[in-house]
Design a protein around this motif. Structure first.
Motif, short mmCIF file in Angstrom:
data_model
loop_
_atom_site.label_atom_id
_atom_site.label_comp_id
_atom_site.label_asym_id
_atom_site.label_seq_id
_atom_site.Cartn_x
_atom_site.Cartn_y
_atom_site.Cartn_z
N GLN A 413 0.84 -1.20 0.00
CA GLN A 413 0.00 0.00 0.00
C GLN A 413 0.88 1.26 0.00
OE1 GLN A 413 -3.05 -1.05 2.88
NE2 GLN A 413 -4.33 0.62 2.09
N TYR A 463 -8.07 -10.05 1.70
CA TYR A 463 -8.69 -8.73 1.85
C TYR A 463 -8.01 -7.75 0.89
CZ TYR A 463 -9.31 -4.07 3.75
OH TYR A 463 -9.56 -2.73 3.86
N PRO A 465 -7.77 -3.84 0.00
CA PRO A 465 -8.17 -2.49 0.43
C PRO A 465 -8.93 -1.77 -0.69
CG PRO A 465 -5.84 -2.91 0.88
CD PRO A 465 -6.32 -4.06 0.06
N ASP A 466 -9.86 -0.92 -0.25
CA ASP A 466 -10.72 -0.21 -1.19
C ASP A 466 -9.96 0.49 -2.31
OD1 ASP A 466 -12.92 -0.97 0.04
OD2 ASP A 466 -13.48 1.00 0.89
N GLU A 467 -8.82 1.10 -1.93
CA GLU A 467 -8.13 1.90 -2.94
C GLU A 467 -7.59 1.04 -4.10
OE1 GLU A 467 -4.55 3.79 -1.57
OE2 GLU A 467 -4.35 2.29 0.01
N GLU A 469 -9.44 -1.36 -5.45
CA GLU A 469 -10.57 -1.77 -6.28
C GLU A 469 -10.37 -1.19 -7.67
OE1 GLU A 469 -13.41 -3.53 -5.75
OE2 GLU A 469 -12.82 -4.10 -3.71
#
Ligand code: PLP
Length: 655
Positions: A413, A463, A465-467, A469
């Motif tokens: 990230q 999992y 993370p949204d960013e 997507e």
């Protein structure tokens, strides 16, 4: 800034090339699952053990099937270029049989006293071959035609020669349309004039009296129920066509006054095309059957109840009420219609009418497959290896390089944030002339390589993370393909319709690339970026790496309905070649008819050029160039040859 010095996947073996045990075990069954072919193929399409898409035009296990790849090879040997539309006559015959047999079975199971008469709406695919096949093969079932314009009616009057089949005239009608329909009656054709708007009624009465021919009249009911899906506005109170119940009563009174109520024989409604939910089908037929019963009670002889189109095609194979699917089978559709009409009419002890459906999509969608070849692939990350930086690189370039080198699963990230930041900073510096084009290019390459690496790592993460997507879509390859979406698949562009798209060969090899498809028009809407999925809509399609000097063919399936004549000449890319194919008892294919696609001269004519005039203008221009000593006469000859060869050539990419 990320500074982890833990194991660096970019410097060791690229995870992209790492051996993936799943790939070693790839099977054609996995390919079938990936592309959903068993779900949407309806028995007509499957995959052979050697990895080719097979077509089984009878749609029945144990019947002969043949490889699409072999058909394409055969066409290429005959000198055909891609794209090509393959039509399978036997699929059309099989669909007609399925629709008619499903109703026959429902009628017999329920003890319904009326008959079933299907009609094929010409607008769904007007090609001569389709209309001929429907009228020839459909004769055994007295399958008729539906015409929505004078042109369609003229066609129907010439092709439909079965006195037991129906010819239903829908659409807005002028006096000539009505004259034609009345003339058809004289020839013994069961031609029904359906009143779509109240202005048609006095015209029908006047024309029929003037010609001395009694019409068979129908009324189109404007349903208050409406369906769901793309085409739901065809039904409901606000639909453009049809009479409200108030107007229907007016029509009855007007016919009675003209002493023509005995001509009112049919009631029609059309809920909309592609109705995905059987509940909507049921709701609408309840309302229709009640209205039909009301018409009989008003004194009209009736006898025909036309339930319109709407029988849906399961394009995504999910068997749900999603717009591209349907949650029912043809058998269930037939049973529901028969049962509801029978139950409602039995309540009043009324005679069971002949049931008519105008199924278009469900009749012809499976019949055609568009095959095209992939020309080239654009990748966002040109290489999985980080490019080297020059010694005098800007500090920001060094930072992004360093961040990328430090990428691990744990810091992905942070590395993503850093690379994004420095990539944008370098873009700003480029705008102000502080870094050159080469350095900017290197930095963009580092960014995409890193992004690609992160996307690979994310595949194994539980999992995401949204960013991240949508990262897969951002880095998807673009497969530049030899087709025009506007010409061959207009509904993809116009209404976001989904069609199954998949490779027609190499299905015994694991596909490894996530891709979107771009056509050869220079329009950014000329793309396929929504793909079928059982749960949702996918933004990318998994495809194979291209192999050097080898063709890679994709097929778009279920394109027989609405696509051919709705297509347009965007960028002057014309009609594709069409081959009509039959599969014999031994699984060998026979090309029954070949229709050459448009030449460039043809499409120029469509837009009002005279190709001869275009050529002679160019000839004069070339001659002037000779006079002005810009080219030699020999060069003129060569240029003219190229020009004329192209004028008479195919509008698509030729290999
Ligand atoms: C009056 C009428 N009948 C039949 C159809 C064919 O519908 P479908 O292709 O969904 O069967 C249409 C198309 O929308 C239509 O307008």
């Amino acid at each position: 800034m990320a500074s982890s010095t833990a194991s660096n996947p970019l410097e060791t073996k690229s995870a992209l090339n790492r051996k993936n045990p799943l790939l070693d075990k790839w099977s054609v069954e996995q390919a079938a699952d990936l592309y959903g072919i068993k779900n949407w193929g309806a028995g007509y399409f499957d995959i052979s053990p050697s990895g080719d898409v097979m077509v089984n035009p009878q749609g029945k296990p144990g019947h002969p099937s043949t490889s699409l790849r072999e058909i394409v090879d055969g066409l290429r040997e005959r000198g055909w270029d891609m794209p090509v539309l393959l039509r399978f006559e036997d699929i059309l015959a099989s669909r007609l049989r399925l629709i008619n047999e499903s109703f026959a079975k429902a009628i017999s199971d329920y003890g319904y006293k009326g008959k079933f008469r299907g009609v094929y709406p010409i607008k769904v695919n007007q090609q001569q071959q389709v209309v001929e096949e429907v009228t020839t093969f459909g004769k055994q079932f007295h399958h008729g035609l539906e015409a929505g314009s004078k042109a369609e009616l003229l066609t129907a009057m010439s092709y439909l020669d079965d006195p037991e089949a129906l010819l239903i005239c829908n659409g807005y009608k002028d006096a000539e349309f009505i004259n034609l329909a009345l003339s058809a009656r004289r020839l013994g054709i069961q031609c029904v004039i359906v009143i779509e708007t109240m202005v048609e009624l006095p015209l029908i009465i006047e024309r029929s009296k003037a010609l001395g021919i009694e019409p068979i009249i129908g009324v189109r009911l404007k349903l208050s129920s409406s369906g769901s899906g793309h085409w739901k506005s065809s039904g409901g109170d606000r639909s453009a066509f049809g009479l409200s119940t108030h107007q229907i009563i007016q029509a009855i009174d007007e016919l009675r006054r003209a002493d023509m109520l005995h001509c009112l024989r049919l009631m029609h409604y059309h809920l909309g095309s592609q109705v995905p939910n059987i509940r909507d089908v049921r709701n609408s037929v309840v309302e229709a059957a009640r209205t039909y019963a009301g018409l009989v009670k008003e004194g009209a002889p009736m006898g025909f109840l036309d339930l319109g189109g709407g029988l849906a095609v399961d394009y995504d194979g999910s068997a749900t009420n999603f717009a591209s699917s349907c949650n029912y089978t043809i058998g269930e559709y037939a049973r529901d219609l028969v049962e509801v009409v029978m139950t409602i009419l039995d309540e009043d002890g009324l005679e069971h009418p002949t049931l008519i459906t105008e199924s278009g999509r469900a009749t012809v969608a499976y019949y055609s497959v568009l095959i095209f070849n992939v020309l080239d692939v654009s990748r966002f990350a040109p290489s999985s290896k980080l490019p080297d930086l020059p010694d005098d690189a800007h500090d920001y370039s060094k930072h992004i390089h360093h961040a990328s080198k430090s990428l691990t699963r744990k810091n992905m990230q942070e590395v993503f944030h850093d690379t994004l930041y420095y990539r944008d900073e370098i873009r700003e510096l480029f705008k102000y002339g502080k870094v050159g084009i080469r350095e900017r290019g290197v930095v963009e390459g580092i960014f995409w390589t890193t992004t690609q690496r992160i996307a690979e790592m994310l595949k194994d993460e539980k999992y995401v993370p949204d960013e991240f997507e949508g990262l897969n879509v951002a880095i998807a390859d673009t497969y530049h393909s030899n087709l025009s979406v506007f010409q061959s698949l207009p509904d993809i562009w116009a209404i976001d319709q989904l069609f199954p798209v998949m490779p027609i060969h190499r299905l015994n090899e694991a596909p490894t690339r996530q891709a979107q498809i771009a056509d050869i028009t220079c329009d950014c809407d000329g793309k396929i970026d929504r793909f079928i999925d059982l749960q949702d809509v996918k933004s990318t399609l998994t495809l194979h790496e291209l192999e050097d000097d080898k063709d890679y063919y994709l097929g778009t399936f279920l394109v027989g309905a609405y696509q051919e004549t709705l297509g347009d000449l965007h960028n002057l890319l014309g009609d594709t070649h069409v081959a009509s194919v039959r599969v014999d008892e031994d699984g060998k294919f026979e090309i029954r008819s070949e229709i050459e696609g448009d030449s460039i001269a043809d499409v120029l004519e469509y837009v009002e050029y005279d190709p001869k005039e275009v050529a002679s203008r160019f000839r004069r221009r070339a001659e002037k160039a000779v006079r002005d000593d810009k080219i030699s006469s020999r060069e003129r000859k060569q240029i003219m040859e190229i020009y004329l060869r192209n004028l008479n050539g195919y509008t698509y990419y030729q290999s």
